[in-house]
Write an enzyme that holds these catalytic residues in place. Structure first.
Site, PDB file in Angstrom:
ATOM      1  N   GLN A   1      22.349  34.978  41.556  1.00  0.00           N
ATOM      2  CA  GLN A   1      23.696  34.400  41.594  1.00  0.00           C
ATOM      3  C   GLN A   1      24.119  34.119  43.031  1.00  0.00           C
ATOM      4  O   GLN A   1      24.073  35.003  43.885  1.00  0.00           O
ATOM      5  CB  GLN A   1      24.734  35.328  40.954  1.00  0.00           C
ATOM      6  CG  GLN A   1      26.062  34.585  40.821  1.00  0.00           C
ATOM      7  CD  GLN A   1      27.222  35.456  40.424  1.00  0.00           C
ATOM      8  OE1 GLN A   1      27.597  36.373  41.138  1.00  0.00           O
ATOM      9  NE2 GLN A   1      27.813  35.163  39.271  1.00  0.00           N
TER      10      GLN A   1
ATOM     11  N   LYS B   1      29.102  30.658  36.236  1.00  0.00           N
ATOM     12  CA  LYS B   1      29.917  31.744  35.648  1.00  0.00           C
ATOM     13  C   LYS B   1      31.366  31.570  36.095  1.00  0.00           C
ATOM     14  O   LYS B   1      31.638  31.544  37.299  1.00  0.00           O
ATOM     15  CB  LYS B   1      29.373  33.104  36.073  1.00  0.00           C
ATOM     16  CG  LYS B   1      30.156  34.289  35.478  1.00  0.00           C
ATOM     17  CD  LYS B   1      29.354  35.585  35.645  1.00  0.00           C
ATOM     18  CE  LYS B   1      30.074  36.805  35.086  1.00  0.00           C
ATOM     19  NZ  LYS B   1      31.008  37.411  36.044  1.00  0.00           N
TER      20      LYS B   1
ATOM     21  N   ASN C   1      31.711  36.869  27.978  1.00  0.00           N
ATOM     22  CA  ASN C   1      31.693  38.117  28.753  1.00  0.00           C
ATOM     23  C   ASN C   1      33.099  38.719  28.845  1.00  0.00           C
ATOM     24  O   ASN C   1      34.084  38.006  28.920  1.00  0.00           O
ATOM     25  CB  ASN C   1      31.154  37.802  30.162  1.00  0.00           C
ATOM     26  CG  ASN C   1      31.430  38.900  31.179  1.00  0.00           C
ATOM     27  OD1 ASN C   1      32.165  38.695  32.143  1.00  0.00           O
ATOM     28  ND2 ASN C   1      30.853  40.066  30.970  1.00  0.00           N
ATOM     29  N   GLY C   2      33.109  40.037  28.836  1.00  0.00           N
ATOM     30  CA  GLY C   2      34.362  40.765  29.048  1.00  0.00           C
ATOM     31  C   GLY C   2      34.619  41.817  27.988  1.00  0.00           C
ATOM     32  O   GLY C   2      34.665  41.513  26.798  1.00  0.00           O
TER      33      GLY C   2
ATOM     34  N   ARG D   1      30.046  46.427  32.892  1.00  0.00           N
ATOM     35  CA  ARG D   1      30.258  47.879  33.006  1.00  0.00           C
ATOM     36  C   ARG D   1      29.704  48.647  31.817  1.00  0.00           C
ATOM     37  O   ARG D   1      29.239  49.781  31.979  1.00  0.00           O
ATOM     38  CB  ARG D   1      31.760  48.153  33.169  1.00  0.00           C
ATOM     39  CG  ARG D   1      32.294  47.683  34.513  1.00  0.00           C
ATOM     40  CD  ARG D   1      33.799  47.591  34.485  1.00  0.00           C
ATOM     41  NE  ARG D   1      34.260  46.596  33.515  1.00  0.00           N
ATOM     42  CZ  ARG D   1      35.529  46.395  33.186  1.00  0.00           C
ATOM     43  NH1 ARG D   1      36.460  47.116  33.754  1.00  0.00           N
ATOM     44  NH2 ARG D   1      35.858  45.458  32.307  1.00  0.00           N
TER      45      ARG D   1
ATOM     46  N   CYS E   1      34.530  35.371  41.254  1.00  0.00           N
ATOM     47  CA  CYS E   1      34.831  36.551  42.079  1.00  0.00           C
ATOM     48  C   CYS E   1      36.295  36.521  42.539  1.00  0.00           C
ATOM     49  O   CYS E   1      36.734  35.570  43.175  1.00  0.00           O
ATOM     50  CB  CYS E   1      33.887  36.624  43.282  1.00  0.00           C
ATOM     51  SG  CYS E   1      34.220  38.086  44.269  1.00  0.00           S
TER      52      CYS E   1
ATOM     53  N   PRO F   1      26.018  40.062  36.472  1.00  0.00           N
ATOM     54  CA  PRO F   1      25.945  40.388  37.899  1.00  0.00           C
ATOM     55  C   PRO F   1      27.057  41.364  38.256  1.00  0.00           C
ATOM     56  O   PRO F   1      28.195  41.195  37.824  1.00  0.00           O
ATOM     57  CB  PRO F   1      26.201  39.028  38.586  1.00  0.00           C
ATOM     58  CG  PRO F   1      26.943  38.205  37.585  1.00  0.00           C
ATOM     59  CD  PRO F   1      26.540  38.707  36.217  1.00  0.00           C
ATOM     60  N   MET F   2      26.738  42.403  39.015  1.00  0.00           N
ATOM     61  CA  MET F   2      27.758  43.348  39.488  1.00  0.00           C
ATOM     62  C   MET F   2      27.432  43.765  40.912  1.00  0.00           C
ATOM     63  O   MET F   2      26.422  44.459  41.137  1.00  0.00           O
ATOM     64  CB  MET F   2      27.777  44.606  38.607  1.00  0.00           C
ATOM     65  CG  MET F   2      28.579  44.477  37.338  1.00  0.00           C
ATOM     66  SD  MET F   2      28.456  46.015  36.378  1.00  0.00           S
ATOM     67  CE  MET F   2      29.775  46.972  37.101  1.00  0.00           C
ATOM     68  N   ALA F   3      28.269  43.344  41.844  1.00  0.00           N
ATOM     69  CA  ALA F   3      28.035  43.674  43.254  1.00  0.00           C
ATOM     70  C   ALA F   3      27.974  45.184  43.423  1.00  0.00           C
ATOM     71  O   ALA F   3      28.843  45.912  42.937  1.00  0.00           O
ATOM     72  CB  ALA F   3      29.149  43.094  44.118  1.00  0.00           C
TER      73      ALA F   3
HETATM   74  C1  LIG Z   1      32.043  46.456  40.438  1.00  0.00           C
HETATM   75  C2  LIG Z   1      31.930  45.062  39.882  1.00  0.00           C
HETATM   76  C3  LIG Z   1      31.187  44.114  40.573  1.00  0.00           C
HETATM   77  C4  LIG Z   1      31.088  42.810  40.077  1.00  0.00           C
HETATM   78  N1  LIG Z   1      30.333  41.894  40.766  1.00  0.00           N
HETATM   79  C5  LIG Z   1      30.187  40.644  40.268  1.00  0.00           C
HETATM   80  C6  LIG Z   1      29.348  39.691  40.914  1.00  0.00           C
HETATM   81  O1  LIG Z   1      28.681  39.965  41.926  1.00  0.00           O
HETATM   82  N2  LIG Z   1      29.260  38.443  40.357  1.00  0.00           N
HETATM   83  C7  LIG Z   1      29.959  38.110  39.225  1.00  0.00           C
HETATM   84  O2  LIG Z   1      29.864  36.980  38.759  1.00  0.00           O
HETATM   85  N3  LIG Z   1      30.727  38.998  38.595  1.00  0.00           N
HETATM   86  C8  LIG Z   1      30.845  40.244  39.077  1.00  0.00           C
HETATM   87  N4  LIG Z   1      31.593  41.160  38.404  1.00  0.00           N
HETATM   88  C9  LIG Z   1      32.183  40.778  37.112  1.00  0.00           C
HETATM   89  C10 LIG Z   1      31.247  41.116  35.960  1.00  0.00           C
HETATM   90  O3  LIG Z   1      30.064  40.343  36.011  1.00  0.00           O
HETATM   91  C11 LIG Z   1      31.935  40.849  34.617  1.00  0.00           C
HETATM   92  O4  LIG Z   1      32.306  39.489  34.563  1.00  0.00           O
HETATM   93  C12 LIG Z   1      33.198  41.696  34.434  1.00  0.00           C
HETATM   94  O5  LIG Z   1      33.000  43.031  34.850  1.00  0.00           O
HETATM   95  C13 LIG Z   1      33.627  41.692  32.956  1.00  0.00           C
HETATM   96  O6  LIG Z   1      32.605  42.234  32.157  1.00  0.00           O
HETATM   97  P1  LIG Z   1      32.730  43.744  31.533  1.00  0.00           P
HETATM   98  O7  LIG Z   1      34.115  43.803  30.925  1.00  0.00           O
HETATM   99  O8  LIG Z   1      31.575  43.804  30.574  1.00  0.00           O
HETATM  100  O9  LIG Z   1      32.636  44.704  32.680  1.00  0.00           O
HETATM  101  C14 LIG Z   1      31.721  42.455  38.872  1.00  0.00           C
HETATM  102  C15 LIG Z   1      32.456  43.420  38.183  1.00  0.00           C
HETATM  103  C16 LIG Z   1      32.560  44.704  38.664  1.00  0.00           C
HETATM  104  C17 LIG Z   1      33.363  45.720  37.874  1.00  0.00           C
END
Ligand SMILES: Cc1cc2nc3c(=O)[nH]c(=O)nc-3n(C[C@H](O)[C@H](O)[C@H](O)COP(=O)(O)O)c2cc1C
Length: 312
Positions: free
Chosen positions: A75, A143, A204-205, A229, A105, A21-23
């Site tokens: 979510q 999560k 994740n990460g 990302r 979050c 999920p990514m807002a």
């Molecule tokens: C711009 C942005 C928005 C995000 N929005 C959410 C969200 O709505 N819900 C959530 O659980 N995590 C959110 N995350 C976290 C990501 O789901 C993820 O846990 C975090 O980016 C680490 O993963 P990555 O290193 O693959 O980016 C967001 C991350 C970013 C960068």
């Protein structure tokens, strides 16, 4: 990377590579594209439980999933067990079987309300949220992060709580709240969480390449990975990880992104929303400075399409 099907409660998903999920990013367009790239499961951005209960104006756009509801988890964020359960039971979510609870979050606006990662400092509250959501009959997933402050390691405790409360899968973002989105993931904390429960644990990460995914699974023993990302910056990463054949190159992918956006947004909103993807799509590509600038100034989708047709 070891691909396998996963069972989440009563739901079978085709593989263990998930879109996070990514807002502001994982709207219908991106979820649909990444499902076409092979993602086993995708997540909506965080949606307010109270917003669903009280009929917030963006609800339908946030959760719109077309024919892909079976590959989409919604979510929710919130800290009030009553509203969280009511949201799970709301008409909006009738056709979705998997509901994910946001306990990660870091954003102050959410944290200050006791929601998102603030649930990581109150395990009793977090437990009552999970238990109440489970009573809705939906398949509940959670999560989390590895903690709030550097040095914290609470993922295994939360994983056990989630499992004992009826959750069917847990995702561990291997960073603490303080780290937001930067730094090496805490592989050890994810591994500990994985070995403390029987339900699937997704790691994740920091996954931006195939070798990052391999390393994550090797180091943690997790059942699968979730990519945020990395899937925006490299639209074909999930396709390579899942060995999915597809018809796209970068140009056709972006054009399809615009077409799908026009199904959920007005022309103006779609044009503005697209701007934040520009740095991701063109990262590392040389000679596109003027194109990037023009894309960010475009007035409508037609102009964006023409620029992409000419420029990519
Ligand atoms: C711009 C942005 C928005 C995000 N929005 C959410 C969200 O709505 N819900 C959530 O659980 N995590 C959110 N995350 C976290 C990501 O789901 C993820 O846990 C975090 O980016 C680490 O993963 P990555 O290193 O693959 O980016 C967001 C991350 C970013 C960068």
């Amino acid at each position: 990377m070891q691909l396998c099907e996963l069972t989440i409660g009563n739901t079978q998903v085709r593989n263990n590579i998930f879109l996070a999920p990514m807002a502001g990013y994982t709207d219908y367009a991106i979820r649909k594209l990444q499902i076409d790239m092979g993602a086993g499961l995708t997540f909506t951005e965080l949606v307010s439980a109270k917003g669903l209960v009280f009929g917030g104006k963006n609800n339908n756009t946030l959760i719109y999933s077309g024919d892909n509801k079976d590959k989409t988890a919604v979510q929710l964020f919130g800290a009030d067990p009553y509203y969280m359960r009511s949201a799970c039971e709301s008409d909006y979510l009738r056709d979705f079987s998997i509901i994910d609870i946001n306990m990660g979050c870091p954003v102050p606006k959410v944290y200050k309300n006791g929601e998102g990662s603030a649930l990581l400092k109150d395990i009793k509250k977090a437990e009552s949220v999970v238990k109440e959501c489970v009573k809705s009959g939906k398949t509940i997933t959670v999560k989390i992060r590895t903690g709030l402050k550097y040095g914290d390691d609470i993922a295994s405790e939360y994983a056990k709580m989630a499992e004992n409360s009826g959750a069917k899968l847990i995702t561990v973002h291997g960073r603490v709240r303080e780290a937001y989105y930067s730094g090496e993931p805490d592989y050890k904390a994810i591994e500990k969480a994985k070995h403390s429960v029987k339900i699937p644990v997704i790691a994740n990460g920091g996954i931006f390449t195939e070798s990052d995914a391999d390393k994550m699974l090797e180091q943690t023993g997790a059942d699968g990975v979730m990519i945020a990302r990395g899937a925006i910056a490299d639209p074909f990463l999930i396709a390579r990880l899942t060995n999915t054949e597809h018809k796209h190159d970068l140009k056709s992918y972006i054009l399809e992104h615009l077409t799908l956006s026009s199904k959920i947004y007005t022309d103006h909103t779609a044009t503005v929303e697209f701007r934040k993807f520009v740095p991701y799509y063109f990262k590392g590509i040389s000679g596109v400075k003027d194109l990037k600038l023009a894309l960010c100034k475009a007035n409508d989708l037609q102009e964006l399409r023409e620029l992409i047709e000419k420029g990519v």
